[in-house]
Enzyme design. Structure first.
Site, PDB file in Angstrom:
ATOM      1  N   ARG B  37      -2.900   1.717  -7.511  1.00 28.86           N
ATOM      2  CA  ARG B  37      -3.061   1.660  -6.070  1.00 28.86           C
ATOM      3  C   ARG B  37      -1.686   1.407  -5.461  1.00 28.86           C
ATOM      4  NH1 ARG B  37      -4.914  -2.789  -2.741  1.00 28.86           N
ATOM      5  NH2 ARG B  37      -5.851  -1.992  -0.847  1.00 28.86           N
ATOM      6  N   SER B 106     -15.639   3.087  -2.787  1.00 27.90           N
ATOM      7  CA  SER B 106     -15.877   1.727  -2.312  1.00 27.90           C
ATOM      8  C   SER B 106     -17.052   1.718  -1.343  1.00 27.90           C
ATOM      9  CB  SER B 106     -14.652   1.179  -1.564  1.00 27.90           C
ATOM     10  OG  SER B 106     -13.537   1.135  -2.411  1.00 27.90           O
ATOM     11  N   LYS B 135      -7.459  -8.255   1.132  1.00 26.42           N
ATOM     12  CA  LYS B 135      -8.215  -7.625   2.220  1.00 26.42           C
ATOM     13  C   LYS B 135      -8.890  -8.691   3.062  1.00 26.42           C
ATOM     14  CE  LYS B 135      -9.040  -2.973   0.631  1.00 26.42           C
ATOM     15  NZ  LYS B 135      -9.989  -1.849   0.668  1.00 26.42           N
TER      16      LYS B 135
END
Ligand code: NI
Lengths: 214, 214
Positions: B37, B106, B135
């Site tokens: 990522r 997700s 997050k």
């Protein structure tokens, strides 16, 4: 592939009109090819925007090129991809998009240009001709640098970087490039009028170039 | 596809070791799948990094999933792609990657999860179970939210968001999820030891879950 007036989008230049309308105005004025360039949005937003822009370009039979993001280009079935030296390597992009889609590559040196042509580029974006606010770090290569690169390759070349209504004629007249690429000269202010004047300037320079050779 | 310990990279957690070495340590400790990522690097850097990480995952026979960037996944022939709700739509990604590559999506609601399964997802990353520093804006769904989503779909589910060595056992024991996904619990500190302890915890929870059913 008509590269004479290659309009590259940038939403930061648009005052009060949305990008899709701006592209429509650019095409109405005379843009011959559109590049969608987005850096600060999510993949979903880029995809949705590209779908909308493609409706406009397809309707007007103008090629749509996606900057950097090969996945977005494939997702919306754009006409091609443009990559810079910090994006995916040209030969990798060619493998991903297949032989039929347009591949454009940015080059600022003869070496980069020759390599890009060898790696499968269909055209080159060459510059920056002059330094710009969009890319202040770019070393300007001037009209001479442009000429050198144009002579070194056999694929079409579009001049990029620092191009204005005022210098477009000289750049086109003196170099043998196939077109002018700009963000600000197209999208700052009256987009349709900008495009119309730029295309007229480009056409005049190409015509004068031919006459000078006689 | 073994989703028990799904390690997601994040270079900001790595102190003094490079990402490729960190991935190697995570696998040595027990990570069963790796997601690369990257948000703040150029496409060229992402591509080059993905090539290096793939050498390690392939050598260890561990699947490599690329976050968001379908073009990078295709360019390095990764094993799959993971997309969030702000990335390319799952059905578009499935079309681009073909039927054989792994597609992860997700989801934080039953609706998103059911849609993702219908759109071709092979597994779901579901959360955030708890709020996280990575997050902070994610609404935590808790173990109950996780259970609801797991019951609503038939594809495997990996729990994401706020997972630590301390809460991994309870999450795995109480929900029926197939694995745990984490950035920080793997990549903060001693990566190999983190992975080893996490996998042991996950294995114990799965085993205890089975025994409880008897
Ligand atoms: Ni019309």
């Amino acid at each position: 592939m008509d590269l004479r007036l290659y309009a590259v989008t940038d939403r930061s230049y648009l005052k009060g009109i949305d990008l899709v309308s701006a592209v429509e105005l650019a095409i109405r004025g005379g843009a011959t090819i559109i590049q969608l360039r987005e850096k600060e949005i999510s993949s979903k937003e880029f995809y949705e925007l590209a779908l909308k822009v493609k409706e406009v370009t397809k309707h007007n039979n103008i090629p749509l090129i996606i900057n950097d993001r090969v996945d977005i280009a494939l997702a919306v079935d754009a006409d091609g991809v443009h990559v810079g030296q910090e994006d995916l390597p040209a030969e990798v992009v060619r493998r991903l998009i297949g032989p039929d889609k347009i591949l454009g590559v940015s080059a600022s040196t003869v070496e980069e240009a020759v390599k890009a042509e060898r790696d499968g580029a269909d055209y080159l974006g060459v510059g920056a001709v002059y330094t710009t606010l969009t890319k202040p770090e770019a070393d300007a290569i001037g009209i001479e640098g442009l000429q050198k690169i144009k002579e070194a390759v056999s694929i079409p070349v579009v001049a990029i970087g620092g191009i204005t209504q005022e210098n477009a004629y000289e750049i086109m007249l003196k170099s043998e490039v196939d077109g002018i690429s700009s963000v600000s000269a197209v999208f700052s202010g009256d987009v349709e009028e900008n495009s119309r004047r730029l295309l007229q300037t480009i056409e005049k320079a190409i015509s004068d170039r031919r006459n000078l050779k006689w």
